[in-house]
Design a protein around this motif. Structure first.
Motif, mmCIF file in Angstrom:
data_model
loop_
_atom_site.group_PDB
_atom_site.id
_atom_site.type_symbol
_atom_site.label_atom_id
_atom_site.label_comp_id
_atom_site.label_asym_id
_atom_site.label_seq_id
_atom_site.Cartn_x
_atom_site.Cartn_y
_atom_site.Cartn_z
ATOM 1 N N THR A 50 0.839 -1.209 0.000
ATOM 2 C CA THR A 50 0.000 0.000 0.000
ATOM 3 C C THR A 50 0.869 1.252 0.000
ATOM 4 N N GLY A 53 2.095 1.647 -3.353
ATOM 5 C CA GLY A 53 1.078 2.119 -4.301
ATOM 6 C C GLY A 53 0.568 1.072 -5.261
ATOM 7 N N MET A 76 2.435 3.893 -8.646
ATOM 8 C CA MET A 76 3.675 3.287 -8.124
ATOM 9 C C MET A 76 4.931 3.930 -8.695
ATOM 10 N N ARG A 79 5.756 7.201 -7.134
ATOM 11 C CA ARG A 79 6.248 7.023 -5.766
ATOM 12 C C ARG A 79 7.706 6.538 -5.802
#
Lengths: 248, 411
Positions: A50, A53, A76, A79
């Motif tokens: 989580t 992502g 993702m 991030r």
């Protein structure tokens, strides 16, 4: 005062409509390493995925703040580019994509060929670089390959999902050394900029990597926070049943 | 001295097969196409070729501006061989017509690896001869660089007819790259190409073919390979551009002991393309080995990926791998791997998979900071990567480059 790297606030997560995490709160400052304990199936990997992502992990409540920025809406890859990196416990095989290609892709052009070769040698991957990523790799080879990718990626927040699982006793020392390199453990505490969040089942990794804080994740929430060695000692001695008593 | 009786028999056989439909692929009405073409003049200096033709050839792996990295070159435009040259004494390169005139013995190789009456397309090549290339490595000869051949269709609506004969004499080694292409005008055309390969004892041929047709081309190659003791045949086939209809199913007969045959195919079918492609290997010689590897991607076109291995001798080994990726659109892939064993002690296997890109693989790469598009492109590039052994480094690089150049069009 140390910079806050990661803040998890009141987090609740579901997967395929099934609630997995709830009321998760903690903070990791820059330079700190924290450890997550907990039985299988209680949400440890869900928490890491989580934060990273992964799309199938739906946040139903709460916030994830990375370096003062709420990253919940970011995919993702964004991030990762912001500075979050993760070593998976069981990464997929990607046929045709060589290990060298992955390490090179992680560097995103920042590292020279020479530096990438140094990473390959340091992770003892020389004989695997021309093989398809994760194809037929042993447990130890998977971990070393994951760490090689992180060494090339240079994230500031490092999420490690059971870095010691499937690793023999000879390789675990190498894994520990590589994690310490990633987390800048050779530097004085005040100079460390990177932070880590490590899932461990056995606690063996604590013989090699120092951690400041430990958590026990049970039934989808953190029920205990404290000295990681003390928590591990309790779990080894009395099992998670003892932890459960704290919440009943 | 030409054997007139045998020629007559051949013609008769061809006439009886003139309307015989092929086993696979949609039936092409040959009457839709023109069969005659004006002679194209001979080019001593290939740099004088029209720029668009040179560009098309380059995209098919054929370089005409600098042939120093080639052991020989032969180029056919429509039905005319417009250039042929060998730069090695132990490698012969010339038109098939010229070779048949030069060597009486060559008649014995004519229609030996491919049956003249196999179907209407082979029959058409016999009844409407339009040249082709003859490439031969003399005993012990080794091509330092690849020999390049180009079959180019310039005339609108032409059915180009080609008959190629390739011979690797005992102990020789021949690397060939063939580019098949058309003018860039996207006009209707047809290519009928018969290729017969003869690999003698201890000889080796690597044959790399890049198809770069216009989207309005019907293509019907017919290929046979005969491999003697210890012979090696490596085929690399690449098609990444649209084609109207393409059907090919080369057949390698390993008659000698301890032969090695490998077919690698990299196929991309854009919308509107209809491809029925396969490779067949008959292992008749003890200890022979084969591998058929195919990678097929559709972005909207239709692909049938066939493979057939038959084991008829002790200690033979064969593996067939068909992998298909449906990248986007309404395309479909039909993988048909077939194995036939006729003896105890043989070892034949296959694996086939057709599907989409696994989301977890995309996410794994995104986790490392690649965007979704970058991750997908990396996975597709990996999918198309086939380990090709036994090629000179320049040729491996050229195949890689062809694939990378074409990726931009379909990603």
């Amino acid at each position: 005062m140390a910079e806050t790297m990661l803040e998890i606030k009141d987090l609740a997560v579901e997967v395929a409509g099934r609630p997995i995490l709830h009321d998760v709160n903690f903070t990791i400052n820059a330079g700190e390493t924290h450890v997550l304990f907990g039985p299988n199936g209680n949400g440890k990997t869900t928490l890491l995925m989580t934060i990273m992502g992964a799309p199938r992990y739906k946040v139903t409540r709460g916030r994830i703040i990375f370096r003062d920025q709420d990253i919940l809406s970011l995919p993702m890859d964004e991030r990762a580019r912001l500075g979050i990196g993760m070593s998976m416990q069981r990464p997929p095989v990607v046929r045709g994509v060589k290990t060298r290609d992955m390490v090179t892709a992680c560097a995103r052009g920042r590292e020279s060929d020479e530096e990438l070769n140094t990473i390959v040698q340091a992770t003892n991957l020389t004989e695997l670089v021309e093989r398809d990523i994760n194809y037929g790799f042993s447990g130890g080879e998977i971990k070393r390959s994951e760490l090689a990718q992180l060494l090339a990626q240079k994230p500031d927040l490092i999420l490690l999902d059971e870095p010691e699982s499937g690793v023999d006793l000879v390789n675990i020392a190498l894994i520990g050394r590589l994690i310490n390199d990633l987390l800048q453990k050779k530097q004085p505490i005040r100079d460390r900029k990177r932070s880590g969040l490590v899932i461990t089942h056995t606690g063996h990794i604590l013989d090699y990597v120092d951690a400041r804080t430990g958590y026990v994740l049970l039934d989808g929430t953190i029920i205990c926070e404290g000295d990681p060695h003390e928590i591990l000692k309790t779990i080894v001695k009395k099992g998670y049943q003892e932890c459960r008593k704290c919440v009943t | 001295m030409r054997d007139l009786n045998s020629e007559k028999t051949r013609k008769e056989k061809a006439k009886t097969a003139a309307v015989k439909q092929a086993r696979f692929g949609n039936d092409i009405d040959l009457n839709r196409y023109e069969h005659a073409a004006e002679n194209v003049p001979y080019y001593e200096d290939l740099s004088k070729l029209p720029g668009d033709a040179r560009q098309q050839m380059l995209q098919s792996g054929v370089t005409v501006d600098d042939v120093r990295q080639r052991s020989g070159t032969i180029i056919q435009m429509d039905h005319s061989v417009i250039h042929s040259l060998s730069s090695q004494a132990d490698i012969e390169v010339m038109s098939t017509q010229k070779a048949l005139e030069k060597y009486d013995w060559l008649a014995a190789y004519y229609w030996k690896a491919v049956a003249v009456d196999a179907d209407k397309y082979t029959a058409h090549v016999e009844l409407n001869p339009g040249n082709g290339y003859f490439i031969r490595a003399l005993p012990g000869g080794k091509s330092t660089f690849p020999v390049q051949a180009c079959l180019y269709i310039g005339k609108k609506n032409l059915a180009q007819s080609v008959h190629n004969i390739i011979i690797a004499e005992e102990g020789s080694e021949l690397h060939i790259i063939t580019g098949c292409t058309t003018s860039p005008r996207e006009e209707p055309a047809m290519h009928l190409g018969v290729s017969e390969f003869y690999i003698k004892k201890g000889a080796k041929i690597s044959f790399t073919m890049i198809h770069n047709w216009s989207p309005e081309t019907d293509v019907r190659p017919r290929t046979g390979i005969i491999i003697e003791d210890g012979g090696i045949y490596l085929s690399n086939y690449v098609i990444m551009k649209p084609v109207k209809s393409l059907q090919a199913n080369p057949l390698a007969r390993c008659i000698g002991e301890n032969t090695v045959t490998r077919f690698n195919s990299i196929v991309v079918a854009p919308p509107g393309s209809n491809m029925d492609l396969g490779s067949q290997v008959i292992l008749d010689g003890k200890g022979s080995r084969t591998e058929i590897i195919s990678r097929a991607i559709t972005t909207g076109g239709s692909i049938t990926a066939r493979g057939y291995i038959e084991g008829n001798a002790p200690d033979v080994k064969g593996h067939l791998e068909c992998r298909g990726l449906i990248l986007k659109g309404e395309g479909h892939i039909h993988a048909i791997p077939e194995l036939k064993g006729n003896l105890a002690g043989i070892d034949l296997s296959h694996e086939a998979a057709v599907g989409k890109i696994a989301e977890e693989e995309v996410e794994y790469l995104m986790m490392r900071g690649l965007t979704r598009d970058e991750a997908t492109a990396t996975i597709v590039r990996g999918f198309l990567h086939v380990d090709i052994e036994g090629l000179p480094p320049g040729l491996s690089q050229q195949i890689k480059q062809t694939i990378e150049d074409a990726e931009k069009d379909f990603m």
